[in-house]
Design a protein around this motif. Sequence first.
Motif, PDB file in Angstrom:
ATOM      1  N   TYR A 128      11.876 -12.175   6.905  1.00 34.81           N
ATOM      2  CA  TYR A 128      11.097 -11.372   7.383  1.00 34.81           C
ATOM      3  C   TYR A 128      11.248  -9.796   7.172  1.00 34.81           C
ATOM      4  O   TYR A 128      10.224  -9.114   6.885  1.00 34.81           O
ATOM      5  N   SER A 133      16.150 -16.461   7.636  1.00 40.63           N
ATOM      6  CA  SER A 133      15.034 -16.010   8.614  1.00 40.63           C
ATOM      7  C   SER A 133      15.037 -14.162   8.661  1.00 40.63           C
ATOM      8  O   SER A 133      14.023 -13.869   8.264  1.00 40.63           O
ATOM      9  N   TRP A 189       7.936 -14.461  11.916  1.00 39.18           N
ATOM     10  CA  TRP A 189       9.192 -14.872  12.314  1.00 39.18           C
ATOM     11  C   TRP A 189       9.121 -16.208  12.495  1.00 39.18           C
ATOM     12  O   TRP A 189       9.958 -17.249  11.781  1.00 39.18           O
ATOM     13  N   TYR A 190       8.186 -16.978  13.068  1.00 42.64           N
ATOM     14  CA  TYR A 190       7.961 -18.472  13.144  1.00 42.64           C
ATOM     15  C   TYR A 190       8.045 -18.878  11.912  1.00 42.64           C
ATOM     16  O   TYR A 190       8.406 -20.076  11.660  1.00 42.64           O
ATOM     17  N   LYS A 191       7.388 -18.556  10.875  1.00 46.46           N
ATOM     18  CA  LYS A 191       6.929 -18.998   9.768  1.00 46.46           C
ATOM     19  C   LYS A 191       8.310 -19.125   8.643  1.00 46.46           C
ATOM     20  O   LYS A 191       8.417 -19.708   7.889  1.00 46.46           O
ATOM     21  N   TYR A 210       5.220 -11.960  15.032  1.00 45.16           N
ATOM     22  CA  TYR A 210       5.612 -13.175  15.709  1.00 45.16           C
ATOM     23  C   TYR A 210       5.607 -14.254  14.796  1.00 45.16           C
ATOM     24  O   TYR A 210       6.284 -15.069  14.604  1.00 45.16           O
ATOM     25  N   SER A 211       4.383 -14.312  14.288  1.00 49.51           N
ATOM     26  CA  SER A 211       4.037 -15.553  13.379  1.00 49.51           C
ATOM     27  C   SER A 211       4.897 -15.343  12.006  1.00 49.51           C
ATOM     28  O   SER A 211       5.282 -16.435  11.565  1.00 49.51           O
ATOM     29  N   TRP A 262      11.009 -19.929   9.683  1.00 47.12           N
ATOM     30  CA  TRP A 262      11.497 -21.314  10.245  1.00 47.12           C
ATOM     31  C   TRP A 262      10.797 -22.240   9.511  1.00 47.12           C
ATOM     32  O   TRP A 262      11.461 -23.169   9.195  1.00 47.12           O
ATOM     33  N   LEU A 263       9.343 -22.130   9.793  1.00 44.49           N
ATOM     34  CA  LEU A 263       8.539 -23.202   9.632  1.00 44.49           C
ATOM     35  C   LEU A 263       8.480 -23.645   8.083  1.00 44.49           C
ATOM     36  O   LEU A 263       8.487 -24.975   7.750  1.00 44.49           O
TER      37      LEU A 263
END
Length: 317
Positions: free
Chosen positions: A243, A239, A166-168, A163-164, A170-171
């Motif tokens: 991933y 993304s 996937w967030y990263k 989950y982190s 974008w970040l």
Amino acid sequence: MTTLQPGTVQSPGTGPAITLGEGDGLDAHTRRTLLQQERAIARKYSSSGKAMWPYTVATLGCFALWLAFWPLAMLDIMPLWIGFPLSCIFAAGGYITSHEAMHSNIGRPGTPQRFWNEAVGEVATIILIFPFSMARMMHLHHHYYTNDPEKDPDYTDAAPGKYSAWYKTWLNRQPGVDGSIHHYKRVLERIGTPAAKKALRDTMLLQLFSMAFFFAMSWAGYAMEVALLWWLPRHLGLSYIRYWLSWAPHHPRTGTGRYDNTRVFKTWIGHWLSMGMQYHVVHHLYPEVPNHLTRSAYREMKPILEARGVDCSALKD
């Protein structure tokens, strides 16, 4: 076997991408025998330019179709709900075909297929606003320095969990964040060659062109077309690639040796949707094996990989 020195390019088809490790507990004779068997399997599945024509057809055909989406959508002939998902597929899938071109698997230098190798590479990453010169240099550097915090261009994708991760994805693309593009620039500055400067210049020009196109189209009243045919598919494609092609096969990014810089894993989305990354160990061992053949090569190499200490328990095949 010749040791690969940092910053040098090994010719495709000549063997492993990085040097062999010695810390597996096997004697020299056993290691040599296993390596010979490994190479024999790799040669069996190595790419042939003549057999790689589907990559060329798919890349150029999908790009032509994507270009056709613009007048079709602007004239209300094609609804955006059709063009949007297809554009996302083209964005993510384009990296796979360009990836084969990065390793010259579509056409080796000096062969008749070389023109098509370069054409595929140049065209496939346009939707991602990621020029081939930059993509190839960063990816080959990733092979040289896999999982090195400073030298691996993809190390910024490291994350403790899915989950982190996937967030990263974008970040790392947000302004003010020391993410992928800043790390790429540091790597390019360290390389310092004319090719590195060209990659940076190509990236700047493609970004300026795309931004000018976005603003012009939006000003003309086609903001939704721009958003759903290019801007959003590009971000979703990046993304997805970050991933599945970077985080998933390299997590937790602790290994830097030939047999531990990737991992064998299983995912519920399967072989095709993960883009074959469950068998990414084969690619790092022998980049000349094309992506669509890594599963078959893995199945034959599995006993050898296990003997060399690779954990293959995640996959039963």
